[in-house]
Structures are given as structure tokens and as C-alpha cells.
Design a protein around this motif. Sequence first.
Motif, PDB file in Angstrom:
ATOM      1  N   GLY A 236       0.890  -1.266   0.077  1.00 31.69           N
ATOM      2  CA  GLY A 236      -0.100   0.047   0.210  1.00 31.69           C
ATOM      3  C   GLY A 236       1.018   1.354  -0.060  1.00 31.69           C
ATOM      4  N   GLY A 237       0.196   2.778  -0.368  1.00 33.53           N
ATOM      5  CA  GLY A 237       1.131   3.643  -0.432  1.00 33.53           C
ATOM      6  C   GLY A 237       1.639   3.743  -1.980  1.00 33.53           C
ATOM      7  N   THR A 238       2.503   5.053  -1.782  1.00 35.70           N
ATOM      8  CA  THR A 238       3.139   5.347  -3.016  1.00 35.70           C
ATOM      9  C   THR A 238       4.116   4.344  -3.536  1.00 35.70           C
ATOM     10  OG1 THR A 238       2.768   8.010  -2.678  1.00 35.70           O
ATOM     11  CG2 THR A 238       4.330   7.407  -4.095  1.00 35.70           C
ATOM     12  N   SER A 239       4.388   4.230  -4.720  1.00 39.77           N
ATOM     13  CA  SER A 239       5.188   3.026  -5.109  1.00 39.77           C
ATOM     14  C   SER A 239       6.713   3.530  -4.836  1.00 39.77           C
ATOM     15  CB  SER A 239       5.351   3.111  -6.785  1.00 39.77           C
ATOM     16  OG  SER A 239       3.948   2.451  -7.375  1.00 39.77           O
ATOM     17  N   SER A 240       7.275   2.695  -4.414  1.00 44.34           N
ATOM     18  CA  SER A 240       8.803   2.822  -3.934  1.00 44.34           C
ATOM     19  C   SER A 240       9.606   1.497  -3.639  1.00 44.34           C
ATOM     20  CB  SER A 240       8.807   3.557  -2.658  1.00 44.34           C
ATOM     21  OG  SER A 240       8.376   2.944  -1.617  1.00 44.34           O
ATOM     22  N   ASP A 241      10.576   1.307  -3.306  1.00 45.80           N
ATOM     23  CA  ASP A 241      11.181   0.117  -3.165  1.00 45.80           C
ATOM     24  C   ASP A 241      10.986  -0.375  -1.586  1.00 45.80           C
ATOM     25  OD1 ASP A 241      12.772   1.690  -1.627  1.00 45.80           O
ATOM     26  OD2 ASP A 241      14.540   1.543  -2.834  1.00 45.80           O
ATOM     27  N   THR A 242      10.292   0.363  -0.840  1.00 52.69           N
ATOM     28  CA  THR A 242       9.551  -0.154   0.489  1.00 52.69           C
ATOM     29  C   THR A 242       8.553  -0.512   0.611  1.00 52.69           C
ATOM     30  OG1 THR A 242       9.358   2.011   1.372  1.00 52.69           O
ATOM     31  CG2 THR A 242      11.519   1.225   1.736  1.00 52.69           C
ATOM     32  N   THR A 243       7.560   0.081  -0.429  1.00 54.17           N
ATOM     33  CA  THR A 243       6.093  -0.432  -0.478  1.00 54.17           C
ATOM     34  C   THR A 243       5.879  -1.486  -1.584  1.00 54.17           C
ATOM     35  OG1 THR A 243       5.600   1.078  -2.342  1.00 54.17           O
ATOM     36  CG2 THR A 243       5.457   1.973  -0.045  1.00 54.17           C
ATOM     37  N   LYS A 244       6.818  -1.495  -2.523  1.00 51.86           N
ATOM     38  CA  LYS A 244       6.615  -2.790  -3.315  1.00 51.86           C
ATOM     39  C   LYS A 244       8.059  -3.818  -3.239  1.00 51.86           C
ATOM     40  CE  LYS A 244       5.218  -1.867  -7.469  1.00 51.86           C
ATOM     41  NZ  LYS A 244       5.139  -1.206  -9.129  1.00 51.86           N
ATOM     42  N   LEU A 245       7.773  -4.913  -2.860  1.00 52.75           N
ATOM     43  CA  LEU A 245       8.890  -5.752  -2.455  1.00 52.75           C
ATOM     44  C   LEU A 245       8.883  -7.109  -3.453  1.00 52.75           C
ATOM     45  CD1 LEU A 245       8.459  -5.980   1.568  1.00 52.75           C
ATOM     46  CD2 LEU A 245       9.721  -4.309   0.069  1.00 52.75           C
ATOM     47  N   LEU A 246      10.145  -7.471  -3.786  1.00 57.08           N
ATOM     48  CA  LEU A 246      10.074  -8.564  -4.627  1.00 57.08           C
ATOM     49  C   LEU A 246      10.859  -9.644  -4.336  1.00 57.08           C
ATOM     50  CD1 LEU A 246       9.910  -9.637  -7.697  1.00 57.08           C
ATOM     51  CD2 LEU A 246      11.931  -8.237  -8.250  1.00 57.08           C
TER      52      LEU A 246
END
Length: 277
Positions: free
Chosen positions: A151-161
Motif C-alpha cells: 500500500g502507499g506510493t510506489s517505492s522500493d519499500t512499498t513494493k517488494l520482490l
Amino acid sequence: ALDADDTPRRDRLVVEYNTSTNPTFDGVVRDTSGRGFDGALFGGAYYDATEKALKFDGSDDFTRVLLPPSAKGNWIHSVSCWVKADVINGEEAVWNIGQLNNFSVASRQSTLAFNSTSPTLRWYFYSNDSSTNLITINQGEWNHIVCVYKGGTSSDTTKLLYVNGAKVLLNSISGTAAPLDLQSDDGTGVHLMLGNLPWGVSSRLNGAISNFKLYDTVLTAEEAKTLYDMGRCSNAIPKTLHIMGGMMRYNNDINRLQIHNGVGWSTIGGVSASGGT
């Protein structure tokens, strides 16, 4: 038991296509989560019993199902699957969550795709896209991929791979970073598609997908690793070895020995077994 289901967070599964046995019937792929979101099979998409996978030809094959109304707006979700692209020619869609039309509105899609040019792994929100050049996706290669949106604005902390059990940084964002905003502007609802995305038939997957899972929660790194350690369709030796009150098995899909700690299977790090039983 050897084939006990170690799937984490089963209570938060929205869709699951367990391919350890044939999940297809009457033109659909059965949702084994129990939620009833069976996916319609389009084109010649089919189940391959040898590969234990759903197969797509890159031309007109895909699956599609309407998701529940809760899949809307800034929807927290995690997706886990094994995927192999037999051919990577330009863009190859793995899965897509979003509306079928008006797709070009920014942040209306959540889409995993491969590409023949670097970065080879891309997670689109549409004009709000993340990618990584820290790994390379190759043709004919099975990979286990988990995408987690917090959730929240796209970033490397809100989108994890997570790829093959290890965290991989999404080190590039293109377009305008913003929160995901799943909507049904066209009134058709938000759909899940495997092997397809709404903005181009040339992007359909030529390859295979196994053991697909969609969650409505944030999976942890440990849970992503568990899904990888289970192997593709949990394919392990026919009998578990009982050693000093514990259990050990060889997982053919990841070519590793595993030990059961009473809760779940753990992979012995860095130790690869050859051959098999």
C-alpha cells in the motif's frame, strides 16, 4: 505427511491455482483456495501433466476471472507463482490485475511482465512502474517470483520482490510514483489474468505457470521463502526420511535437501544434491 500443505496465510488467499494435479475442468481452471474464483481458459491454454503447469502459446492463450469488489483502490496484495518463459520476444505478460478497458489511466493495473531488454523483470502499475536490473530472467528457466504490495506510493519499500526465495531490490521507478488505484471505470470490474495484459496481444506469455497464488495481505520475507522452499508443486521424494525424530527430504524442483522443524520445511543453505531418488 510429505505432501502436507505448508502454504502460509491460507486464510488470506483470494485465488489459488494448485497445479500439482490437473486443476482444469469444463473450460476453466479451478480455484483451489475455496473462494470460487475459477479462471476461464481462453485460446488453447491447457494443463500439461508432465510439467505440472498451465501452458500458454503466446498467441491467444490466457486465463481470466472477475475479482471480488474488495480488489479496489489502493489494494494491498501479494502474488506468488512459478513461471517459465519459453520465448522472451519483447514483452511477455505473466499476470495482470486491473480493468479490461481504459487501461491507460495511470496506476489502474498491477502487472508482472518479462522483457527481452534490460530490465528483464518489470512490475507495472501503468505509467507508475517498477523494475530491477539486479537479476536477469532467461528463456526456458523456471523462477519462483513473489510480488508484495504494502500500500502507499510506489517505492522500493512499498513494493517488494522475492525471486527464488531471496529479496531483490526494485531499483528503478519510471513514470509518476503514486499509490495503486484499481478501479472499474468501464463497469466491467477488476479482473485477474494469467499470461495476458490488456494493452497488447503481442505481450501474451509463451511459457508456463505453476502454483499461482493471489493474497489480499502482505507476505513476509519468511513466508515468501517458505513458498519457494515448498518447490514447484511441492514435488519431493516419495518418502520422507525420519532421522532422530525429525524429517528430511530431497526437493527435486530446487535441487536441495530440506529438514522439517515441526512447523515447516527449511532448505539446507548452499548444499545441493545431485541425482535423486
